[in-house]
Design a protein around this motif. Structure first.
Motif, PDB file in Angstrom:
ATOM      1  N   ALA A 255       0.827  -1.202   0.000  1.00 34.72           N
ATOM      2  CA  ALA A 255       0.000   0.000   0.000  1.00 34.72           C
ATOM      3  C   ALA A 255       0.864   1.256   0.000  1.00 34.72           C
ATOM      4  N   ALA A 256       1.919   1.257   0.822  1.00 37.99           N
ATOM      5  CA  ALA A 256       2.814   2.417   0.860  1.00 37.99           C
ATOM      6  C   ALA A 256       3.473   2.640  -0.495  1.00 37.99           C
ATOM      7  N   GLU A 257       3.866   1.559  -1.160  1.00 36.99           N
ATOM      8  CA  GLU A 257       4.470   1.698  -2.486  1.00 36.99           C
ATOM      9  C   GLU A 257       3.498   2.307  -3.483  1.00 36.99           C
ATOM     10  N   ALA A 258       2.235   1.921  -3.410  1.00 33.37           N
ATOM     11  CA  ALA A 258       1.234   2.481  -4.317  1.00 33.37           C
ATOM     12  C   ALA A 258       1.045   3.978  -4.056  1.00 33.37           C
ATOM     13  N   VAL A 259       0.987   4.355  -2.779  1.00 32.88           N
ATOM     14  CA  VAL A 259       0.816   5.772  -2.425  1.00 32.88           C
ATOM     15  C   VAL A 259       2.064   6.568  -2.827  1.00 32.88           C
ATOM     16  N   TYR A 260       3.247   6.047  -2.499  1.00 33.14           N
ATOM     17  CA  TYR A 260       4.493   6.731  -2.848  1.00 33.14           C
ATOM     18  C   TYR A 260       4.624   6.881  -4.363  1.00 33.14           C
ATOM     19  N   SER A 261       4.298   5.824  -5.103  1.00 34.80           N
ATOM     20  CA  SER A 261       4.444   5.851  -6.555  1.00 34.80           C
ATOM     21  C   SER A 261       3.562   6.911  -7.193  1.00 34.80           C
ATOM     22  N   ALA A 262       2.424   7.185  -6.566  1.00 34.03           N
ATOM     23  CA  ALA A 262       1.524   8.224  -7.069  1.00 34.03           C
ATOM     24  C   ALA A 262       1.941   9.617  -6.615  1.00 34.03           C
ATOM     25  N   GLY A 263       3.022   9.701  -5.836  1.00 30.42           N
ATOM     26  CA  GLY A 263       3.526  10.994  -5.396  1.00 30.42           C
ATOM     27  C   GLY A 263       3.087  11.412  -4.013  1.00 30.42           C
ATOM     28  N   GLY A 264       2.490  10.499  -3.238  1.00 30.78           N
ATOM     29  CA  GLY A 264       1.991  10.842  -1.912  1.00 30.78           C
ATOM     30  C   GLY A 264       2.878  10.345  -0.798  1.00 30.78           C
ATOM     31  N   THR A 265       2.472  10.660   0.412  1.00 29.51           N
ATOM     32  CA  THR A 265       3.138  10.188   1.623  1.00 29.51           C
ATOM     33  C   THR A 265       2.060   9.755   2.615  1.00 29.51           C
ATOM     34  N   ILE A 266       2.490   9.157   3.708  1.00 27.79           N
ATOM     35  CA  ILE A 266       1.545   8.679   4.725  1.00 27.79           C
ATOM     36  C   ILE A 266       1.719   9.463   6.022  1.00 27.79           C
ATOM     37  N   LEU A 267       2.957   9.618   6.470  1.00 31.36           N
ATOM     38  CA  LEU A 267       3.256  10.375   7.678  1.00 31.36           C
ATOM     39  C   LEU A 267       4.426  11.316   7.417  1.00 31.36           C
ATOM     40  N   GLY A 268       4.515  12.378   8.209  1.00 32.39           N
ATOM     41  CA  GLY A 268       5.646  13.288   8.156  1.00 32.39           C
ATOM     42  C   GLY A 268       6.128  13.616   9.550  1.00 32.39           C
ATOM     43  N   ASP A 269       7.264  14.285   9.633  1.00 34.45           N
ATOM     44  CA  ASP A 269       7.801  14.752  10.913  1.00 34.45           C
ATOM     45  C   ASP A 269       7.926  13.623  11.928  1.00 34.45           C
ATOM     46  N   GLU A 270       8.585  12.527  11.484  1.00 34.19           N
ATOM     47  CA  GLU A 270       8.837  11.375  12.383  1.00 34.19           C
ATOM     48  C   GLU A 270       7.538  10.831  12.991  1.00 34.19           C
ATOM     49  N   GLY A 271       6.467  10.869  12.219  1.00 36.21           N
ATOM     50  CA  GLY A 271       5.193  10.300  12.677  1.00 36.21           C
ATOM     51  C   GLY A 271       4.279  11.260  13.386  1.00 36.21           C
ATOM     52  N   GLU A 272       4.712  12.504  13.551  1.00 35.64           N
ATOM     53  CA  GLU A 272       3.886  13.476  14.274  1.00 35.64           C
ATOM     54  C   GLU A 272       2.792  14.091  13.401  1.00 35.64           C
ATOM     55  N   ARG A 273       2.939  14.006  12.072  1.00 32.99           N
ATOM     56  CA  ARG A 273       1.990  14.645  11.173  1.00 32.99           C
ATOM     57  C   ARG A 273       1.447  13.611  10.191  1.00 32.99           C
ATOM     58  N   VAL A 274       0.128  13.580  10.015  1.00 33.26           N
ATOM     59  CA  VAL A 274      -0.523  12.658   9.091  1.00 33.26           C
ATOM     60  C   VAL A 274      -0.687  13.365   7.750  1.00 33.26           C
ATOM     61  N   THR A 275      -0.166  12.756   6.692  1.00 36.89           N
ATOM     62  CA  THR A 275      -0.167  13.396   5.367  1.00 36.89           C
ATOM     63  C   THR A 275      -0.888  12.571   4.312  1.00 36.89           C
ATOM     64  N   VAL A 276      -1.604  11.534   4.729  1.00 36.96           N
ATOM     65  CA  VAL A 276      -2.131  10.565   3.768  1.00 36.96           C
ATOM     66  C   VAL A 276      -3.371  11.041   3.033  1.00 36.96           C
ATOM     67  N   ASP A 277      -4.098  12.014   3.548  1.00 37.11           N
ATOM     68  CA  ASP A 277      -5.355  12.429   2.905  1.00 37.11           C
ATOM     69  C   ASP A 277      -5.027  13.267   1.671  1.00 37.11           C
ATOM     70  N   SER A 278      -4.814  12.597   0.552  1.00 36.41           N
ATOM     71  CA  SER A 278      -4.360  13.273  -0.660  1.00 36.41           C
ATOM     72  C   SER A 278      -4.897  12.572  -1.898  1.00 36.41           C
ATOM     73  N   ARG A 279      -4.817  13.270  -3.011  1.00 40.47           N
ATOM     74  CA  ARG A 279      -5.199  12.677  -4.281  1.00 40.47           C
ATOM     75  C   ARG A 279      -4.310  11.475  -4.586  1.00 40.47           C
ATOM     76  N   ALA A 280      -3.024  11.596  -4.275  1.00 41.55           N
ATOM     77  CA  ALA A 280      -2.093  10.512  -4.553  1.00 41.55           C
ATOM     78  C   ALA A 280      -2.471   9.241  -3.798  1.00 41.55           C
ATOM     79  N   ALA A 281      -2.845   9.365  -2.534  1.00 41.14           N
ATOM     80  CA  ALA A 281      -3.237   8.191  -1.754  1.00 41.14           C
ATOM     81  C   ALA A 281      -4.498   7.560  -2.331  1.00 41.14           C
ATOM     82  N   ARG A 282      -5.445   8.384  -2.743  1.00 45.62           N
ATOM     83  CA  ARG A 282      -6.669   7.842  -3.357  1.00 45.62           C
ATOM     84  C   ARG A 282      -6.350   7.124  -4.661  1.00 45.62           C
ATOM     85  N   GLU A 283      -5.424   7.682  -5.431  1.00 48.37           N
ATOM     86  CA  GLU A 283      -5.039   7.053  -6.689  1.00 48.37           C
ATOM     87  C   GLU A 283      -4.329   5.727  -6.446  1.00 48.37           C
ATOM     88  N   GLY A 284      -3.396   5.705  -5.474  1.00 48.64           N
ATOM     89  CA  GLY A 284      -2.636   4.496  -5.206  1.00 48.64           C
ATOM     90  C   GLY A 284      -3.504   3.369  -4.664  1.00 48.64           C
TER      91      GLY A 284
END
Length: 333
Positions: A114-143
């Motif tokens: 799942a992470a590979e699909a999200v990353y491949s579409a240009g998205g991320t899941i978490l940021g700032d060492e897990g302190e910030r959630v970044t998954v709600d994106s077009r890229a995650a929906r696409e992946g």
């Protein structure tokens, strides 16, 4: 709190959790030849700006394919999701094969896919060492939509929802799949004597929406336990295990991807392991799994939500919204 073990061989996804928990100690960067390692792998061994481990084995997902089938049809290996989907829908059934599989049972393998699909579409899941959630994106929906669509339309077989690494490897090795996402060891097994597809296997980097995608970095790191009784000896052992001669044996005797960059250009090793240039390309373009001191909980959330999307219990859009909510709850604990 005990000092029974000096050196810990930990999955790359555990570095943040072990460091944040105080179970491993920071290491001096100048004690290890980090500049001889493949760029990027050292990032899996850091947390909060400090080096907490030393990469020992790396890994990146590859797309294995039936070279005999694609050659017979005059089709190049897929570089995009659309090319993969088209061949999996049309060529695979014409040759009595299932289209595409990865590791889709709800366990760590599904988190990776799942992470590979999200990353491949240009998205991320978490940021700032897990302190910030970044998954709600077009890229995650696409992946996630790519994976869900595969099951819905049948070019990902239902059986693949039960696959871990070994089951998916065996399905490909037995001649049942046109395409497989797996680690390089599956290429070695599928190409070995006795495999039904020996001599018929190729490997390319994972595809993405518009070109080569992004793999998740696998492998393991070596760390010194916080309560090690012999920390200096432990560090010397780690330096030895990551030295060029031992790293060569990691590949030649263990069929595991080494972290030393020079080995990927060694002509003798490339002749013996022809996937090495592709693997090097994949590792250099790969990204770590989401960093979090609560990684186990993060992974469980990803597995559960993506499973529901792939089985049709949720749309990819609602799955991504749920994923964002549940990851935010994990991060807030």
């Amino acid at each position: 709190g005990r000092g029974r073990f000096d050196v810990l061989n930990i999955d790359v996804s555990w570095t943040s959790e072990f460091a944040a928990g105080g179970w491993i100690r920071p290491l001096p960067r100048d004690r290890f030849p980090l500049d001889t390692f493949l760029p990027g792998v050292v990032d899996t061994a850091t947390y909060d700006g400090l080096l907490y481990a030393v990469p020992y084995v790396t890994n990146a997902g590859l797309l294995l394919y039936r070279a005999d089938v694609l050659d017979a049809e005059g089709v190049a290996p897929p570089r995009t999701w659309a090319e993969l989907e088209r061949a999996a829908k049309t060529l695979a059934p014409a040759h009595g094969l299932d289209g595409y599989a990865g590791q889709f049972l709800p366990y760590e393998g599904l988190t990776v896919n799942a992470a590979e699909a999200v990353y491949s579409a240009g998205g991320t899941i978490l940021g700032d060492e897990g302190e910030r959630v970044t998954v709600d994106s077009r890229a995650a929906r696409e992946g996630i939509g790519f994976l869900a669509r595969g099951v819905r339309d049948g070019w990902i077989p239902q059986e693949a929802l039960t696959y871990k690494e070994e089951e998916s490897k065996q399905a490909f090795q037995d001649g049942g799949l046109l395409f497989l996402r797996n680690w390089p060891y599956a290429y070695v097994a599928a190409s070995a004597e006795g495999s039904a597809v020996a001599g018929k296997v190729g490997a390319v980097p994972l595809p993405g929406p518009d070109g080569p995608g992004t793999s998740v970095l696998g492998g393991s790191n070596l760390a010194v336990a916080a309560h090690a009784r012999h920390p200096d000896s432990a560090a010397r052992l780690i330096a030895y295990l990551t030295s060029e001669p031992v790293q060569r044996q990691v590949l030649t005797r263990g069929a595991l991807p080494p972290v030393r960059a020079a080995l990927y250009d060694d002509p003798g090793l490339v002749r013996r392991f022809p996937y090495l240039p592709t693997l090097r390309e994949s590792v250099l373009a790969a990204a770590p799994r989401p960093k979090s001191p609560r990684y186990d909980q993060v992974s469980l959330v990803v597995q559960a939500v993506v499973r529901d999307a792939m089985t049709g219990r949720q749309t990819p859009e609602s799955a991504v919204r749920r994923l964002a909510r549940e990851l935010a709850a994990v991060s807030a604990r």
